[in-house]
Design a protein around this motif. Sequence first.
Motif, mmCIF file in Angstrom:
data_model
loop_
_atom_site.group_PDB
_atom_site.id
_atom_site.type_symbol
_atom_site.label_atom_id
_atom_site.label_comp_id
_atom_site.label_asym_id
_atom_site.label_seq_id
_atom_site.Cartn_x
_atom_site.Cartn_y
_atom_site.Cartn_z
ATOM 1 N N UNK A 124 0.762 -0.963 0.170
ATOM 2 C CA UNK A 124 0.073 -0.144 -0.066
ATOM 3 C C UNK A 124 0.915 1.458 -0.300
ATOM 4 N N UNK A 125 0.488 2.287 -1.309
ATOM 5 C CA UNK A 125 1.417 3.070 -1.112
ATOM 6 C C UNK A 125 0.850 4.637 -1.084
ATOM 7 N N UNK A 126 1.296 5.395 -0.135
ATOM 8 C CA UNK A 126 1.043 6.119 0.320
ATOM 9 C C UNK A 126 0.969 7.302 -0.567
ATOM 10 N N UNK A 127 -0.278 8.554 -0.002
ATOM 11 C CA UNK A 127 -0.658 9.539 -1.094
ATOM 12 C C UNK A 127 0.465 10.082 -0.509
ATOM 13 N N UNK A 128 0.824 11.537 -1.658
ATOM 14 C CA UNK A 128 1.549 12.367 -1.937
ATOM 15 C C UNK A 128 1.020 13.525 -1.139
ATOM 16 N N UNK A 129 1.980 14.605 -0.170
ATOM 17 C CA UNK A 129 1.282 14.910 0.558
ATOM 18 C C UNK A 129 1.203 16.374 -0.424
ATOM 19 N N UNK A 130 0.503 17.176 -0.053
ATOM 20 C CA UNK A 130 -0.086 18.643 -0.958
ATOM 21 C C UNK A 130 0.690 19.211 -0.450
ATOM 22 N N UNK A 131 1.055 20.862 -1.581
ATOM 23 C CA UNK A 131 2.561 21.638 -0.850
ATOM 24 C C UNK A 131 1.743 22.491 0.293
ATOM 25 N N UNK A 162 8.553 -14.272 -5.102
ATOM 26 C CA UNK A 162 7.622 -12.973 -4.850
ATOM 27 C C UNK A 162 6.802 -12.815 -5.765
ATOM 28 N N UNK A 163 5.652 -12.024 -6.203
ATOM 29 C CA UNK A 163 5.381 -10.889 -7.089
ATOM 30 C C UNK A 163 5.306 -9.456 -5.789
ATOM 31 N N UNK A 164 4.863 -8.864 -6.416
ATOM 32 C CA UNK A 164 4.966 -7.079 -5.986
ATOM 33 C C UNK A 164 3.717 -6.663 -5.901
ATOM 34 N N UNK A 165 2.066 -6.124 -5.991
ATOM 35 C CA UNK A 165 0.922 -5.804 -6.223
ATOM 36 C C UNK A 165 1.180 -4.175 -5.614
ATOM 37 N N UNK A 166 0.916 -3.017 -6.045
ATOM 38 C CA UNK A 166 0.872 -1.699 -6.000
ATOM 39 C C UNK A 166 -0.407 -1.255 -5.471
ATOM 40 N N UNK A 167 -0.607 -0.526 -4.335
ATOM 41 C CA UNK A 167 -1.651 -0.087 -4.927
ATOM 42 C C UNK A 167 -1.364 1.554 -4.388
ATOM 43 N N UNK A 168 -2.447 2.267 -4.982
ATOM 44 C CA UNK A 168 -2.093 3.764 -5.231
ATOM 45 C C UNK A 168 -3.740 4.769 -4.517
ATOM 46 N N UNK A 169 -3.699 4.512 -3.783
ATOM 47 C CA UNK A 169 -4.953 5.382 -2.935
ATOM 48 C C UNK A 169 -5.082 6.387 -4.086
ATOM 49 N N UNK A 170 -6.140 7.744 -3.878
ATOM 50 C CA UNK A 170 -6.500 8.431 -4.631
ATOM 51 C C UNK A 170 -8.402 8.834 -4.128
ATOM 52 N N UNK A 171 -8.233 9.604 -4.693
ATOM 53 C CA UNK A 171 -9.828 10.388 -5.068
ATOM 54 C C UNK A 171 -10.856 9.416 -6.133
ATOM 55 N N UNK A 172 -9.950 8.390 -7.006
ATOM 56 C CA UNK A 172 -10.806 7.720 -7.869
ATOM 57 C C UNK A 172 -10.685 6.184 -7.281
ATOM 58 N N UNK A 173 -10.690 6.551 -5.851
ATOM 59 C CA UNK A 173 -10.514 4.967 -5.178
ATOM 60 C C UNK A 173 -9.203 3.990 -5.198
ATOM 61 N N UNK A 174 -8.813 3.315 -4.593
ATOM 62 C CA UNK A 174 -7.742 2.098 -4.481
ATOM 63 C C UNK A 174 -7.291 1.504 -5.174
ATOM 64 N N UNK A 175 -6.367 1.363 -6.841
ATOM 65 C CA UNK A 175 -5.942 0.839 -7.428
ATOM 66 C C UNK A 175 -5.382 0.072 -7.692
ATOM 67 N N UNK A 176 -4.709 -1.022 -8.793
ATOM 68 C CA UNK A 176 -3.866 -1.892 -8.715
ATOM 69 C C UNK A 176 -3.007 -1.074 -9.932
ATOM 70 N N UNK A 177 -1.735 -0.229 -9.493
ATOM 71 C CA UNK A 177 -1.305 0.531 -10.344
ATOM 72 C C UNK A 177 0.419 -0.133 -11.296
ATOM 73 N N UNK A 178 0.305 -1.443 -10.421
ATOM 74 C CA UNK A 178 1.681 -2.019 -11.009
ATOM 75 C C UNK A 178 1.222 -3.504 -10.414
ATOM 76 N N UNK A 179 1.774 -4.671 -11.375
ATOM 77 C CA UNK A 179 2.337 -5.573 -10.424
ATOM 78 C C UNK A 179 3.336 -6.699 -10.786
#
Length: 230
Positions: free
Chosen positions: A10-17, A57-74
């Motif tokens: 689970x990757x965190x979201x970037x912080x705002x400016x 093993x294989x790593x699946x990267x979850x990226x959260x955001x306003x459009x939900x949590x998505x699997x951006x890469x496996x």
Amino acid sequence: MAQTKVYLVHLRRPRSARINPNEQRDDPFYELGSFGCTGCHSKNLFSAQYADDLEGSRLGFIQGGRMGSRLVFLSPPITVQKWSDRCEAKWTPAKMPFKYADAPILVRHGHASDFPKIELFARQTKRSTLEGGLSSRFRSRTEPLTEKLAAEVISVYETYRATAPRAAIASTYDEALPYSPPKIDRQRKSTYQRRIKELTGDTKSQHIKCKSGCNRFLKSKQKSKRCNQQ
């Protein structure tokens, strides 16, 4: 034949400016086939004690955001570099992830998941939102997915990837994020090399040519230093 283990990261979201004007994200280094050298998740899944479990093993990267949590890469199956206080996952071939908005949906409030079994798994957590449930499950998880969940993740992701138009794949790291951080690193290969040198203890001065054209010596531990000519 043994089932390939899959871990979701689970990757965190970037912080705002407004919160952090110097926010700049590095990991994962998708374009170099690497994750973990920055110390991300070094207190849980990427602690050095889990190196043997992660191997292959294989790593699946979850990226959260306003459009939900998505699997951006496996990732492909990984090899593990064990450092003194963390693990680094490495894989070949190095590939870029989906753009966040085009990645398959793990969970999104009010929308169907592309991974029904993962959605059900997230629903079993007592949280007010599906995204919150998924985050609770995987933010600090150190166990692989069950065989059924792993099989779904691999099958769905690879189907999406095989049929995705080129426009759905990120060209730069920040396109895999829900929004760009205040600062964007355009010298990511150099950043990665610096981080590895820090891990190996190589802090000797290096001869670096600055953008202004001058030459000077900078220590590899230094994040940045302006030349007098800039």
